[in-house]
Scaffold this active site. Structure first.
Site, mmCIF file in Angstrom:
data_model
loop_
_atom_site.group_PDB
_atom_site.id
_atom_site.type_symbol
_atom_site.label_atom_id
_atom_site.label_comp_id
_atom_site.label_asym_id
_atom_site.label_seq_id
_atom_site.Cartn_x
_atom_site.Cartn_y
_atom_site.Cartn_z
ATOM 1 N N GLY A 24 -4.807 1.599 7.953
ATOM 2 C CA GLY A 24 -5.858 0.919 8.702
ATOM 3 C C GLY A 24 -5.644 -0.583 8.765
ATOM 4 O O GLY A 24 -5.877 -1.218 9.787
ATOM 5 N N HIS B 264 0.707 7.932 3.942
ATOM 6 C CA HIS B 264 1.369 7.230 5.030
ATOM 7 C C HIS B 264 2.873 7.488 5.089
ATOM 8 O O HIS B 264 3.550 6.899 5.934
ATOM 9 C CB HIS B 264 1.107 5.733 4.888
ATOM 10 C CG HIS B 264 -0.354 5.393 4.785
ATOM 11 N ND1 HIS B 264 -1.242 5.594 5.804
ATOM 12 C CD2 HIS B 264 -1.090 4.894 3.745
ATOM 13 C CE1 HIS B 264 -2.454 5.224 5.419
ATOM 14 N NE2 HIS B 264 -2.389 4.797 4.171
ATOM 15 N N ASP C 281 0.853 -1.191 0.000
ATOM 16 C CA ASP C 281 0.000 0.000 0.000
ATOM 17 C C ASP C 281 0.890 1.242 0.000
ATOM 18 O O ASP C 281 1.340 1.703 1.045
ATOM 19 C CB ASP C 281 -0.912 -0.008 1.224
ATOM 20 C CG ASP C 281 -1.893 1.162 1.222
ATOM 21 O OD1 ASP C 281 -1.785 2.033 0.344
ATOM 22 O OD2 ASP C 281 -2.772 1.188 2.106
ATOM 23 N N ILE D 60 -0.128 9.121 8.661
ATOM 24 C CA ILE D 60 -0.867 8.230 9.554
ATOM 25 C C ILE D 60 -0.584 6.763 9.209
ATOM 26 O O ILE D 60 -0.107 6.439 8.122
ATOM 27 C CB ILE D 60 -2.376 8.507 9.477
ATOM 28 C CG1 ILE D 60 -2.908 8.224 8.066
ATOM 29 C CG2 ILE D 60 -2.686 9.928 9.908
ATOM 30 C CD1 ILE D 60 -4.425 8.336 7.948
#
Length: 915
Positions: free
Chosen positions: A821, A803, A798, A818
């Site tokens: 998830g 990120h 990902d 961040i």
């Protein structure tokens, strides 16, 4: 062992075609004598000729099924005995409830209910005398779940469910067994409502072997049980009851008190599985209720000012209690009863207490007169409580036709007539509340009450269809099964129970259900007694799917009986015919070989989908994923494995393995590659990851070549948003073995309005709410992430710059990049794995989740606070409930919830993750 029916005589009603013909041919091929009943003599004779040409024995009978004596006499005259009765005859008279005629209602109940009663009644004394008999009754998905345009059919078919349960109770000591099936098969009836491509898979030959298996003397014991059968799929259906809520039985027990604790009533976290009316400790619950403090009240108070309520059978008992409650809370009350004295007495009580009331003295079957009384006196009607009833208890052997007819008439037909009378008014004003009255006897059956149990169950089927048809008009319909001391129960209960279980202890639940405060609960069943209220719903076993390439055999059914009837983590809770069809449709592809259902154009067909969704569901995205042990180590490190955990980080370790949540990696690009630009106003910047479900189907290879295939499983139109769920199957490229199944749900703001269905189906663990128990966690694991966590995890595939790039994160309104998830899911999954061991599936819901796309809207993102920053501490709290671990995850430093509605289903032992 080959099951033979030599010496048996089988009576099959409605046997001129479809299922009935298939039953006849199968039983005859195995040595049975067959009576082929059908009103179409020519069709029946053709079946007889086919049997006799093949060397079998058969005769035709053209009597109406309501003349059961004539039907059974054919068997006795031709073959001297009768041992098996299959009540299969049926007709359709589909019509929207508003336009349904009394004739269309009566024709359906006459053929389905009266026909089954008459034929079974005629066979019963012969079954008892020979100490053997088998009865198969034919329900349907419409009966179990309701169906639009089939109020009559739904009522009749559900009535047969409890008729069967009562027969099972009464026949047990005589070797008589009764089973009810809800078959899905191509027939003259289903041809009018199903597309040809579906009918091609729904051959009667995929139902008949099951029926033969449970009818054989050496077959499995299926008495009193319900089975759904179609396309080679067979599953059992049973009742599941919530633990419910217990209220103090004093003046504080009001509709407002029920409203305050409604979530407890419908909470299935601690379910039970009752089989009879005795499977509840009513006295114990009443004792608990008496010791509770006064009930808390919801604010604002539940009231009925300006509303008019009709209550049938209101001259005493429950109806009287309802009338007094509604009058006290501001409603205009129409007190219906056949007793002039009783009705007027209750009216006087309501008026003396300051309320408004009028009597409607007539049979509850005279719905038009009752409604006219309401309109003449109050100018409106908003609520119907169908409560009127009588008892005519008698063992089935001794029950007369008149005792059958009058109970069906007063309970079932009267409920229909009253609902029919209020329906156009409710539709016009776009508001209505209906509560109908079943009983625990109607749910579970009961000795000596075949008529009453049938009528009460029929009311369930009717009510579920009313709920479906009424929803768009804000008409909510629910059914209750109350236990209370009344004139009826006084004839069968001891006096102390009549005195203890006051009707007043039922009324508040009815009040809440019929109030404007109830905006969502419809089509549901509730058991109520002595201050206790609980919801009861269907649970379906995971079942077994036989290959759809050729018919299975009765012997196959016996060999798979345990799988068919086991209620484990595969069990589901269908709440509609569409949901019930999902597993049956899924078995279309079952040819006995491991082929992905994703290949089939009709894999996820749903009759409620508009054309735009049906076309979108046909698109398949493929993605090949080749990986080595290095990729496994990289993933394990990415979710927090350390150098001290060599089984996760050193390829030479004897226990080297991928952590279970590695299963989200091979599917990632396939799931993300599903085109969504068919949605109106689609904007990838408004796409949010909502839920993730992973099912681990086989040991995870530590290296290899996998291929993932993705398709849209479900598309929901939420008005201002769309909720799209994709399903991805990941298999080994060389053998085709299924390794993972993923289901991912994303929400796209602003992309609703495509006329899709609004409510999703129950997909078992993938959609379970997983509410944590109300106790301290059984285990808690804290794990502090490292500042480089997101940079490390992104190397598993990902590469979203959110990120890693501070400037990009700032555009989204975040102080810094961040954490992914799916990384948070992996960390939590690792905590569960290391605490409780291996699991077969895991599901999480992201709390205020972050977008997945590469383009972001600052204003939008700032609202989504439930994210994790690398370096923060994740706290995973776990509760073990049987073989399920429920868990939730929060950020310790900011006390922010990250994952909710999360759970993993455990397996025994730790599977070594190596091929």
């Amino acid at each position: 062992m080959t099951l033979s029916f030599k010496g048996h005589t089988v009576v099959v009603t409605g046997a001129g075609g479809g299922l009935g013909k298939t039953y006849s041919l199968l039983f005859a091929s195995r040595g049975a004598n067959v009576v082929v009943n059908d009103f179409n003599g020519e069709a029946a004779q053709k079946v007889v000729d086919e049997i006799t040409k093949a060397g079998g024995k058969a005769v035709k009978n053209t009597s109406s099924v309501t003349d059961g004596n004539a039907v059974i006499k054919s068997a006795l005259d031709a073959f001297g005995n009768v041992t098996i009765l299959i009540n299969n005859a049926g007709i359709l008279r589909d019509k929207g409830f508003k336009n349904m005629s009394d004739k269309e209602w009566d024709q359906i109940t006459e053929v389905h209910l009266k026909g089954a009663f008459a034929c079974t009644k005629a066979a019963w004394p012969h079954f008892r005398k020979q100490k053997f008999g088998r009865v198969i009754n034919t329900a349907s998905a419409a009966g179990l779940y309701g169906n639009f345009g089939q109020a009559n059919y739904s009522a009749a078919k559900m009535g047969l469910v409890s008729f069967t349960k009562t027969l099972a109770f009464e026949g047990a000591k005589y070797g008589i067994k009764a089973t009810v099936i809800a078959p899905m098969a191509a027939s003259a009836m289903t041809e009018t409502i199903m597309p040809p491509e579906m009918l091609a898979h729904l051959k009667p030959e995929f139902v008949a072997p099951f029926v033969a298996a449970v009818c054989h003397p050496d077959g499995p014991d299926a008495s009193g049980r319900i089975f759904e059968v179609g396309a080679g799929f067979v599953a059992e259906v049973r009742w599941e009851r919530s633990d419910g809520a217990i209220f103090k039985t004093d003046s504080s027990f009001t509709p407002s008190a029920v409203k305050a604790r409604w979530t407890e009533v419908v909470d299935f976290s601690k379910p039970s599985y009752p089989k009879s009316v005795a499977d509840v400790d009513s006295l114990g619950k009443l004792e608990v209720a008496s010791k509770l403090p006064p009930n808390k009240q919801a604010s604002p108070e539940v009231r009925f000012d300006g509303k008019t309520v009709i209550i049938t059978g209101a001259g005493a008992g429950l109806g009287r209690a309802y009338a007094l409650m509604y009058g006290k809370l501001g409603a205009n009350v129409v007190v219906n009863d056949v007793s002039e004295k009783g009705a007027n007495s209750v009216v006087d009580e309501v008026v003396k207490a300051g309320g408004k009331a009028v009597a409607a003295i007539c049979s509850a079957e005279d719905g038009e007169t009752i409604v006219k009384t309401a309109m003449d006196k109050f100018g409106a009607v908003h609520i119907l409580i169908a409560n009127a009833g009588i008892l005519r208890d008698k063992s089935f052997m001794a029950m007369s036709e008149q005792e059958w007819d009058i109970v069906i008439q007063i309970h079932l037909r009267a409920t229909y007539k009253c609902a029919k009378a209020v329906w156009p008014i409710f539709q016009k004003q776009k508001y209505g509340r209906i509560v109908t009255t079943c009983s625990q006897v109607g749910i579970y059956g009961n000795f000596g009450q075949a008529n009453y149990s049938t009528a009460k169950a029929g009311i369930m089927g009717l009510t579920k269809t009313l709920a479906i048809e009424g929803k768009k008009y804000n008409i909510l319909a629910n059914v209750i099964a109350p236990s209370a001391g009344t004139a009826m129960t006084q004839t069968v209960w001891p006096q102390e129970m009549v005195d203890a279980f006051k009707p007043d202890f039922v009324a508040p639940v009815v009040g809440y259900l019929t109030s404007s405060d109830n905006e969502d609960t419809t089509g549901k069943l509730f058991e109520i007694s002595g201050g206790w209220a609980a919801q009861t719903r269907w649970q379906r076993s995971g079942g077994h799917g036989f290959p759809n390439k050729k018919p299975y055999t009765p012997e196959d059914v016996i060999s798979k009986w345990a799988t068919i009837t086991t209620f484990d983590e595969r069990a589901t809770h269908p709440a509609s015919g569409q949901e019930a069809m999902q597993q049956i449709v899924a078995n279309f592809e079952n040819d006995g070989q491991a082929k992905a259902k994703l290949y089939r154009p009709d894999a996820f067909v749903d009759p409620q989908d508009p054309e735009i969704v049906r076309e979108a569901k046909k698109q398949v995205v493929d993605y090949d994923y080749t990986y080595t042990e290095r990729d496994v180590i990289l993933y394990n490190l990415g979710i927090g494995a350390t150098e001290q955990q060599l089984q996760f980080t050193y390829e030479g370790d004897d226990e080297f393995q991928a952590l279970p949540t590695f299963g989200v990696i091979p599917q990632f690009h396939a799931s993300g590659g599903i085109p969504l630009d068919w949605l109106p106003n689609f904007n990838p910047a408004k796409l949010l990851h909502g839920e993730q479900y992973l099912s681990i189907k086989a040991p995870i290879p530590t290296s290899g070549e996998l291929v993932s295939k993705a398709r849209i499983l479900e598309a929901l139109d939420k008005g201002k948003a769309a909720a799209i769920t994709t399903i991805v199957e990941t298999r080994t490229k060389n053998t085709g073995e299924l390794i993972f199944e993923n289901q991912s749900t994303v929400f796209i703001r602003g992309a609703g309005g495509f006329n899709g269905k609004r409510s999703g189906i129950d997909r078992g663990p993938a959609t379970a709410t997983n509410a944590p128990p109300k106790r301290a966690p059984d285990a808690t694991v804290e794990e502090k992430t490292v500042p480089t966590q997101a940079a490390l995890y992104r190397l598993s595939g990902d590469y979203n710059p959110l990120h890693i790039l501070p400037d990009f994160a700032a555009i989204g309104g975040f102080d810094k990049p961040i954490l992914h998830g799916l990384c948070s899911m992996g960390i939590a999954g690792k905590a569960v794995y290391q605490t409780y061991g291996a699991y077969k599936d895991i599901k999480v819901r992201y709390v205020l989740s972050s977008p997945l796309s590469f383009c972001f809207n600052k204003k939008l993102l700032c609202r989504f606070a439930g994210v994790v920053y690398p370096g923060e501490t994740l706290v995973t709290e776990m509760w073990k409930e049987g073989n399920k671990v429920i868990f939730s995850v929060k950020v310790k430093e900011r006390d922010v919830n990250v994952l909710a509605s999360a759970a993993a289903t455990l397996v025994g032992g730790r599977a070594k993750a190596k091929l």
